[in-house]
Structure formats: C-alpha cells, structure tokens
Design an enzyme around this catalytic site. Structure first.
Site, PDB file in Angstrom:
ATOM      1  N   GLY A  16       6.592   3.526   2.970  1.00 52.67           N
ATOM      2  CA  GLY A  16       7.007   2.375   3.774  1.00 52.67           C
ATOM      3  C   GLY A  16       8.361   1.860   3.341  1.00 52.67           C
ATOM      4  N   GLY A  54      21.368   3.794  -2.170  1.00 52.20           N
ATOM      5  CA  GLY A  54      21.822   4.872  -3.028  1.00 52.20           C
ATOM      6  C   GLY A  54      23.214   4.674  -3.580  1.00 52.20           C
ATOM      7  N   ASN A 106       3.447   1.208  -0.709  1.00 48.10           N
ATOM      8  CA  ASN A 106       3.855  -0.001   0.007  1.00 48.10           C
ATOM      9  C   ASN A 106       3.528   0.049   1.496  1.00 48.10           C
ATOM     10  OD1 ASN A 106       5.640  -2.466   0.499  1.00 48.10           O
ATOM     11  ND2 ASN A 106       6.700  -0.914   1.689  1.00 48.10           N
ATOM     12  N   SER A 158      -2.537  -7.124  -0.125  1.00 46.96           N
ATOM     13  CA  SER A 158      -2.228  -8.320   0.663  1.00 46.96           C
ATOM     14  C   SER A 158      -3.063  -9.480   0.154  1.00 46.96           C
ATOM     15  CB  SER A 158      -2.528  -8.060   2.134  1.00 46.96           C
ATOM     16  OG  SER A 158      -2.575  -9.262   2.869  1.00 46.96           O
ATOM     17  N   TYR A 171      -8.104  -4.952   8.680  1.00 45.72           N
ATOM     18  CA  TYR A 171      -6.945  -4.755   7.800  1.00 45.72           C
ATOM     19  C   TYR A 171      -7.289  -5.150   6.370  1.00 45.72           C
ATOM     20  CZ  TYR A 171      -2.363  -5.770   5.700  1.00 45.72           C
ATOM     21  OH  TYR A 171      -1.274  -5.830   4.867  1.00 45.72           O
ATOM     22  N   ALA A 172      -7.910  -6.327   6.210  1.00 47.07           N
ATOM     23  CA  ALA A 172      -8.278  -6.803   4.873  1.00 47.07           C
ATOM     24  C   ALA A 172      -9.265  -5.854   4.213  1.00 47.07           C
ATOM     25  CB  ALA A 172      -8.857  -8.211   4.960  1.00 47.07           C
ATOM     26  N   ALA A 173     -10.183  -5.314   4.998  1.00 49.24           N
ATOM     27  CA  ALA A 173     -11.163  -4.388   4.447  1.00 49.24           C
ATOM     28  C   ALA A 173     -10.491  -3.136   3.893  1.00 49.24           C
ATOM     29  CB  ALA A 173     -12.187  -4.008   5.515  1.00 49.24           C
ATOM     30  N   LYS A 175      -7.250  -2.765   3.000  1.00 47.33           N
ATOM     31  CA  LYS A 175      -6.356  -3.096   1.879  1.00 47.33           C
ATOM     32  C   LYS A 175      -7.144  -3.465   0.626  1.00 47.33           C
ATOM     33  CE  LYS A 175      -1.944  -2.731   3.050  1.00 47.33           C
ATOM     34  NZ  LYS A 175      -0.957  -1.964   2.246  1.00 47.33           N
ATOM     35  N   THR A 257      -4.573  -7.295 -10.654  1.00 47.05           N
ATOM     36  CA  THR A 257      -4.256  -7.655  -9.279  1.00 47.05           C
ATOM     37  C   THR A 257      -3.465  -8.955  -9.320  1.00 47.05           C
ATOM     38  OG1 THR A 257      -6.267  -6.623  -8.438  1.00 47.05           O
ATOM     39  CG2 THR A 257      -5.185  -8.221  -7.007  1.00 47.05           C
TER      40      THR A 257
END
Length: 267
Positions: A16, A54, A106, A158, A171-173, A175, A257
C-alpha cells in the site's frame, strides 16, 4: 542520524505504498538508509512515490503532509505492482523481490456499510486483502529473515478494529485478525531476532478521508472535535512510529499493539 536508527543495508517492503500513510512510511525508511520496495496495486502511484522518496528525505512535517528536503539520503526506492487479493500475484512477487528484512503490511481495503445490509462479496475482498494477503506474504518472506537472524514485521491495523467502528464490522473483523497473527509470530520468531508489532491508526488526514469528507461536508471537522488532541492524525504521525519499530532502538519491543489516535483510544 542518531545511532540505532540507521537501516543501511536493510531491504524494506511497504505494501500500500502509493497511499498517504504508505508514502510517508516509505519516505521515513528511505531516510533511515533502507532500500525500500514500494508495493501497490496502483503501479503508477507506486512509481510516483518511489521517484519522490528515492531522491529526497522528509525533514519537516506539518499537518498538511510532508515537506521534502533538498539533500538526498542513503536509501533508495523502487516500485513494484502487487495484488494482495491474488495468491498467484503474491507468490510471483515474492520470487521476484528476493531478500527482504522488513515488511510493513500497510495495504488495506474498506467498504463502509451497516453489517445487516452488507454484501458478503465485500467481506471476501476485505478478508483477501486485509488478512489472507499479509498472512501469505509473511509466510513466504519470513523464512529468509529467520535464516539471516534479523527481521521486522509491522502490521498496520486500525483503531476501528481495536475499539469497534459503526459501518465497518467486516473491515474491523479482518483487521483485528492481524492482532492474533502478529502476537503469535512474535512468540514464534523472537529467538531469530525478529520482532512483530501492530500499529492502529486513528482518524488520519489522508486523501481517502478527504474524499469521504467531500461526500459528507463537515465530517472531518466533527471527527477532529472528538479527538482529545483536537486534530486529525497525519501520515507522518504513523510513519514515525513505524520507523522506530523498524530500528535497532526498538529491538526489545515485540508482540505489542500501539494506537496512534490522538488519545481516542487509551490503553
């Protein structure tokens, strides 16, 4: 650069890498001397970021983003296309890149919808990109780190996964699955000099959030007012912690975390 921060001779992969947070992570790792692989499904975006970071290193950061210095650092950057939803693409990518000492997971995809009305096809996409992709990528690159006796794994999850977020159940599940993966890996590979940690960004000022704000005027200001530090995070707030965790200064930190949320989440 202060002793213990340098990554000269280390090769880093950032998935990402074409996004707002990803680009800032790439820039910081290049500034530390790493050879960075900017990986993204958006090949043109990855090439643009690689071309920028770069040859420059970030030295002043404000709430609007990264200001570039005029002096090049020792690190380098190259762009590579990567589709985390496709195991064949991941396997081909890993064969091509060879040695990697640092992996920053990421990349992520989110579809915002109330859970009862959500589309299971969206669940599949988020599972593939947010969890299965990092698992397979790590499985393929980790043996080399173990053999060399050094490595850094950083998973970008997140705060929504840590604390819950309306409209982002699937999404939360996906991540939150990174929490268990990172901690288990931390225990398995500690003896090989490899650390594994998770970073949970809170509300962060990225192009993606600004697009959401354009569709919901006033949303960003409302979010900012609810943050104890009274501002959105910036990509550099996240990338600074990534840079630290990848350095020798953080060699005794693993299985953790950490939230970067301006105080929204306090543990």
């Amino acid at each position: 650069m202060t002793a213990g921060w340098q990554l000269d001779g280390r090769r880093a992969l950032v998935t990402g890498g074409a996004g707002g947070i990803g680009a800032a992570i790439c820039a910081d790792l290049v500034a530390q001397g790493a050879a960075v692989i900017v990986a993204d499904l958006d090949a043109a975006g990855a090439a643009k970021v690689a071309g920028e970071v770069g040859v420059h290193a970030p030295w002043v950061v404000d709430r609007g983003g990264v200001a570039w210095s005029e002096e090049p650092e020792h690190g380098t950057a190259e762009a590579k296309e990567l589709d985390l939803s496709d195991p064949v693409s991941i396997e081909s990518f890993c064969r091509d890149v060879g040695v990697v000492d640092i992996v920053v997971h990421n990349a992520g995809v989110s579809v915002v919808e109330e859970f009862v009305a959500s589309d299971p096809a969206h669940w599949d996409l988020m599972w593939q990109v947010n969890l299965r992709g990092p698992m397979l990528l790590t499985k393929l690159l980790l043996p080399g780190m173990i053999e060399r006796g050094w490595g850094r794994l950083v998973f970008i999850a997140s705060d929504g996964a840590r604390a819950g977020s309306g409209g982002e159940g699937a999404y939360a599940a996906t991540k939150s699955g990174l929490f268990g993966l990172a901690k288990s890996l931390a225990r398995e590979v500690a003896k090989s000099g490899i650390t594994s940690n998770v970073i949970c960004p809170g509300p962060t000022d990225t192009p993606m959030l600004r697009r959401v704000d354009a569709q919901n005027p006033g949303l960003v200001d409302k979010i900012a007012r609810g943050i104890p530090l009274r501002r959105l995070g910036t990509p550099s707030d996240v990338s600074g912690l990534v840079a630290y965790l990848c350095s020798e200064r953080a060699s005794y930190i693993t299985g953790q975390t950490l939230s970067v949320s301006g105080g929204v989440t306090m543990q």
